[in-house]
Scaffold this active site. Structure first.
Site, PDB file in Angstrom:
ATOM      1  CE  LYS A  15      65.291   3.635 -55.917  1.00 51.15           C
ATOM      2  NZ  LYS A  15      66.422   4.454 -56.325  1.00 51.15           N
TER       3      LYS A  15
HETATM    4  N1  GLU Z   1      66.084   7.995 -57.244  1.00 48.14           N
HETATM    5  C1  GLU Z   1      67.348   8.639 -57.278  1.00 48.14           C
HETATM    6  C2  GLU Z   1      68.472   7.631 -57.128  1.00 48.14           C
HETATM    7  O1  GLU Z   1      68.322   6.468 -57.418  1.00 48.14           O
HETATM    8  C3  GLU Z   1      67.427   9.788 -56.286  1.00 48.14           C
HETATM    9  C4  GLU Z   1      67.216   9.409 -54.862  1.00 48.14           C
HETATM   10  C5  GLU Z   1      67.143  10.597 -53.904  1.00 48.14           C
HETATM   11  O2  GLU Z   1      67.333  11.707 -54.311  1.00 48.14           O
HETATM   12  O3  GLU Z   1      66.882  10.343 -52.732  1.00 48.14           O
HETATM   13  O4  GLU Z   1      69.572   7.969 -56.808  1.00 48.14           O
END
Ligand code: GLU
Length: 411
Positions: A106
């Protein structure tokens, strides 16, 4: 989001430990799965008139045991290292649970996205990319949108990445459809949330048609969840964003308000505060905004029978326990909102193959894989006599632990 007792990352790790114990994992392995592989903290000097303001940016890579790390980038004033660790770790469990070949990561920047101009946003994401390019790449770590970022932000990221490393559109997902994005990706998280809501109602022998739904959030997740809930025949009776909430017991026509950027500009007779939306009498409650919104302060006032977690970590550990005692069925974030990263996986594979799918194929594939993950979690919850969150962690932790051991990562 934290509560008085433990941090967001500790709360995720409590679930990891619990799942590890159910699976009989050794304590050392559990602690390996509770630690992030790599954490990069950067400073981002942002032009402010003839001076600069220095922002803090992050990329935390939690695990690559099952594949390249994957996860979004959040622009929000509350972003800090603990939150990014928690969210990175949730990505590991999410990708494992839905069985896509990714690990978890993240990113974030501590900044209020709503106060940024487009030029500032572009400047921030380009600097973020330049500072982190050595740990990114389509087989290393693939970012995507999250709160405060969108397809446009991902286009700037891709463009900056291309300048540094050459053409590699699979380096990021959630891109605009016109620029190597996949039709279906934008709606995927919300669509998955709505499909899971319908599946949960059916599983509990409730009618989908006419079931009442309240949604906190009118961002990418909330608005598509609302739209697809309506398409599936549910009645969205309340929805909110930072500007407040609107309520209509006859059902809000989501398709009619979909194009509004904010609910502030929607005409409505009955307005409530943004927080009150959570306390509405409804069958299904979908928190699709920030973490920690259902906590010890308001848990006693929650009246929904089912909670589908559109947001990541919207319920604190203590509130989760309390709700389960009250008999509320909670479908956890790592299952409920996994449609987003599932969609990212489809986009990534299409980019790598330089081949594009029609949206019907995307939706069909998304719906059937989500259904599969949902059924699997139900089966495991029955097998171990545990709630759905615990079951989801048992599946995910089991898969990551197995991959970790197969790799012989200890040498
Ligand atoms: N931000 C989204 C999540 O928390 C998508 C992450 C992604 O597609 O890599 O799942």
């Amino acid at each position: 989001m934290t509560n008085a007792h433990s941090s967001a990352f500790q709360e995720v790790n409590q679930k990891v430990s619990q799942a590890g114990e159910i699976l009989g994992l050794k304590p050392g392995l559990i602690s390996a799965l509770s630690t992030c592989e790599r954490e990069v903290v950067i400073s981002i000097p942002l032009r402010r008139g003839d001076d600069v303001e220095v922002l803090t940016g992050y990329r935390v890579q939690h695990s690559s045991a099952r594949g390249p790390r994957k996860g979004g980038i959040r622009f929000h004033q509350d972003v800090d290292l603990d939150e990014v660790r928690a969210l990175a770790s949730l990505m590991t469990w999410k990708t494992a649970l839905i069985d896509v070949p990714f690990g978890g990561a993240k990113g974030g920047v501590a900044v209020n996205a709503s106060l940024l101009t487009n030029i500032e946003k572009e400047e921030i994401i380009r600097r973020w990319t330049r500072s982190l390019v050595h740990v990114l790449g389509h087989h290393r770590d693939i970012p995507a949108p999250d709160m405060g970022t969108d397809a446009k932000t991902m286009a700037w990221l891709m463009d900056e990445f291309h300048r540094l490393e050459g053409f590699q559109p699979a380096c990021v997902t959630g891109k605009p459809v016109e620029l190597f994005g996949a039709p279906g990706r934008e709606e995927a998280t919300g669509r998955g949330v709505a499909m899971i809501a319908a599946a949960t109602l059916k599983k509990h022998k409730m009618k989908v048609e006419g079931a009442t739904v309240a949604i906190q959030g009118f961002g990418n997740v909330g608005r598509y969840a609302a739209l697809v809930c309506q398409e599936l025949g549910m009645k969205v009776i309340a929805i909110s964003d930072v500007s407040g909430g609107i309520v209509n017991n006859k059902g809000i026509d989501i398709a009619a308000i979909f194009s509004h950027k904010s609910l502030e500009t929607v005409e409505a007779d009955n307005r409530v505060g943004a927080a009150e939306i959570l306390e509405i009498q409804c069958d299904v409650l979908i928190p699709a905004a920030l973490g920690g919104v259902i906590n010890e302060g308001n848990v006693a006032k929650i009246k929904a029978e089912f909670i589908i977690e559109g947001a990541n970590q919207p319920i604190t550990f203590a509130a989760d326990k309390e709700l389960r005692t009250q008999g509320v069925v909670i479908v956890p974030d790592i299952l409920a909102n996994s449609g987003g990263v599932m969609g990212s996986y489809f986009e990534w594979t299409q980019n790598i193959q330089e081949f594009s799918w029609p949206i019907e194929k995307f939706r069909k594939e998304l719906d059937s894989r989500m259904e599969l993950a949902f059924t699997n979690v139900l089966e495991v919850s029955k097998k171990h006599s545990v709630d759905m969150r615990t079951a989801a962690f048992v599946v995910a932790v089991g898969r990551v632990a197995h991959a970790f051991e197969l790799r012989g990562s200890l040498v």
